[in-house]
Design a protein around this motif. Structure first.
Motif, short mmCIF file in Angstrom:
data_model
loop_
_atom_site.label_atom_id
_atom_site.label_comp_id
_atom_site.label_asym_id
_atom_site.label_seq_id
_atom_site.Cartn_x
_atom_site.Cartn_y
_atom_site.Cartn_z
N VAL A 41 0.84 -1.20 0.00
CA VAL A 41 0.00 0.00 0.00
C VAL A 41 0.87 1.25 0.00
CG1 VAL A 41 -1.65 1.36 1.33
CG2 VAL A 41 -1.99 -1.09 1.06
N LEU A 42 1.93 1.25 0.82
CA LEU A 42 2.83 2.40 0.87
C LEU A 42 3.53 2.62 -0.45
CD1 LEU A 42 4.41 1.99 4.42
CD2 LEU A 42 2.64 3.60 3.71
N ILE A 43 3.95 1.53 -1.08
CA ILE A 43 4.58 1.63 -2.41
C ILE A 43 3.61 2.21 -3.42
CG2 ILE A 43 5.53 0.31 -4.33
CD1 ILE A 43 6.72 -1.61 -2.26
N GLY A 44 2.34 1.76 -3.36
CA GLY A 44 1.32 2.27 -4.27
C GLY A 44 1.05 3.75 -4.06
N ILE A 45 0.99 4.18 -2.80
CA ILE A 45 0.75 5.59 -2.50
C ILE A 45 1.91 6.44 -3.02
CG2 ILE A 45 0.58 7.29 -0.64
CD1 ILE A 45 -0.96 5.19 0.97
N ALA A 46 3.14 5.97 -2.78
CA ALA A 46 4.31 6.71 -3.25
C ALA A 46 4.30 6.83 -4.77
CB ALA A 46 5.59 6.01 -2.79
N ALA A 47 3.90 5.73 -5.45
CA ALA A 47 3.84 5.75 -6.92
C ALA A 47 2.79 6.75 -7.41
CB ALA A 47 3.54 4.36 -7.45
N LEU A 48 1.64 6.78 -6.74
CA LEU A 48 0.59 7.72 -7.12
C LEU A 48 1.03 9.16 -6.93
CD1 LEU A 48 -2.60 5.98 -5.66
CD2 LEU A 48 -2.01 6.28 -8.07
N ILE A 53 2.67 14.27 -9.32
CA ILE A 53 3.62 15.37 -9.48
C ILE A 53 4.04 15.50 -10.94
CG2 ILE A 53 5.94 16.19 -8.90
CD1 ILE A 53 5.56 14.95 -6.13
N PHE A 54 4.29 14.37 -11.58
CA PHE A 54 4.71 14.38 -12.99
C PHE A 54 3.61 14.96 -13.88
CE2 PHE A 54 4.78 12.23 -17.14
CZ PHE A 54 6.04 12.61 -17.58
N ILE A 55 2.36 14.55 -13.66
CA ILE A 55 1.25 15.05 -14.46
C ILE A 55 1.05 16.55 -14.22
CG2 ILE A 55 -1.26 14.94 -14.77
CD1 ILE A 55 -1.09 11.95 -14.22
N HIS A 56 1.18 16.97 -12.96
CA HIS A 56 1.04 18.39 -12.64
C HIS A 56 2.09 19.22 -13.36
CE1 HIS A 56 1.88 22.03 -10.19
NE2 HIS A 56 0.57 22.08 -10.12
N ASP A 57 3.35 18.74 -13.33
CA ASP A 57 4.43 19.47 -13.98
C ASP A 57 4.24 19.51 -15.49
OD1 ASP A 57 5.60 19.98 -11.56
OD2 ASP A 57 7.06 18.36 -11.69
N MET A 58 3.70 18.41 -16.05
CA MET A 58 3.52 18.33 -17.50
C MET A 58 2.39 19.24 -17.97
SD MET A 58 5.78 16.40 -18.95
CE MET A 58 5.00 15.97 -20.50
N THR A 59 1.35 19.41 -17.13
CA THR A 59 0.18 20.16 -17.55
C THR A 59 0.19 21.61 -17.06
OG1 THR A 59 -1.05 19.36 -15.61
CG2 THR A 59 -1.24 18.09 -17.65
N LYS A 60 1.12 21.96 -16.18
CA LYS A 60 1.16 23.31 -15.63
C LYS A 60 1.55 24.31 -16.72
CE LYS A 60 3.37 26.14 -12.07
NZ LYS A 60 4.39 26.17 -10.98
N ASP A 61 0.86 25.43 -16.74
CA ASP A 61 1.16 26.50 -17.71
C ASP A 61 2.40 27.26 -17.24
OD1 ASP A 61 1.24 28.52 -19.52
OD2 ASP A 61 -0.60 29.51 -18.87
N THR A 62 3.50 27.08 -17.96
CA THR A 62 4.75 27.76 -17.61
C THR A 62 5.10 28.85 -18.62
OG1 THR A 62 6.06 26.09 -18.78
CG2 THR A 62 5.66 25.72 -16.43
N SER A 63 4.15 29.20 -19.47
CA SER A 63 4.42 30.21 -20.49
C SER A 63 4.63 31.57 -19.83
CB SER A 63 3.25 30.29 -21.47
OG SER A 63 2.05 30.67 -20.80
#
Length: 226
Positions: A41-48, A53-63
């Motif tokens: 469960v801890l491994i799964g939470i860490a993966a999520l 974080i990766f999705i947030h960084d990819m979709t964040k508007d940095t223009s």
């Protein structure tokens, strides 16, 4: 043939034999869940969390909220650029609503890049940026580079933005402290402001209108107190 006990059943049997049989949810959680499943469960939470974080960084508007482009014979003074960026950030604010204010200065020293390969790269980059970046609207141009792009096809008349000038497409930066800071050796009188043109069909689209509103606001900031 006797049924083979599961690992959980064997565990419970061992615990019963030791007089330590878990009872209720608390017992199950402590002696079964924690023992067998907590690690996964801890491994799964860490993966999520990592994926989130990766999705947030990819979709964040940095223009950037605004981009000022300088076309000159020499690179702008770094301290001067920093001062102009700071002033624009302070005055323009968060124009694109992404929660942060960012101002970029694209600095093209077309004639003084060292070596022919560097010069060719600089020219190619400038030409690509001029065509490909619709958000880069306000230009500061050295007098020797005013005709680098055909003015009639490349710029809007400054009168379209309520700016008075002796020239149709250019307005002198003479006396402009911000440009003086960027190019102290040549002086602001050698430079002109211009507004890059876009396709007429796009001019009144909200996205493009926002680019020109930002450019006019930045021009007013840079020339105020000139």
């Amino acid at each position: 043939m006797a049924k083979k006990n599961s690992e959980r059943e064997r565990l419970l049997a061992d615990m019963r034999a030791a007089g330590n049989q878990p009872t209720g949810f608390k017992g199950w959680f402590k002696n079964v869940f924690v023992y067998h499943y907590l690690k996964f469960v801890l491994i799964g939470i860490a993966a999520l969390i990592i994926v989130g974080i990766f999705i947030h960084d990819m979709t964040k508007d940095t223009s950037p909220d605004f981009t000022l482009t300088a076309i000159s014979l020499n690179f702008a003074n770094e301290d001067g650029k920093a001062a102009v960026q700071s002033r624009l950030i302070s005055e323009l604010g968060d124009l694109n609503g992404n929660g942060e204010t960012r101002v970029d200065i694209q600095d093209y020293a077309v004639m003084s890049a060292e070596g022919t390969s560097d010069l060719a790269y600089m020219i190619q980059t400038l030409q690509t940026s001029f065509v490909a970046d619709p958000s880069s609207v306000l230009y500061v141009i050295h007098e020797d580079m005013k005709n680098y792009f055909d003015p009639d096809a490349s710029y809007f008349p400054v009168s379209d933005f309520g700016i008075e000038s002796d020239e149709t497409y250019f307005v002198s930066a003479a006396g402009c402290e911000a440009i003086e800071q960027m190019f102290p050796e040549e002086g602001a009188s050698k430079y002109y402001f211009a507004f890059k043109a876009c396709q007429e069909s796009k001019r009144n689209e909200p996205e493009y209108a926002a680019y020109y509103d930002a450019a006019v606001a930045a021009y007013n900031v840079l020339t105020s107190g000139s």
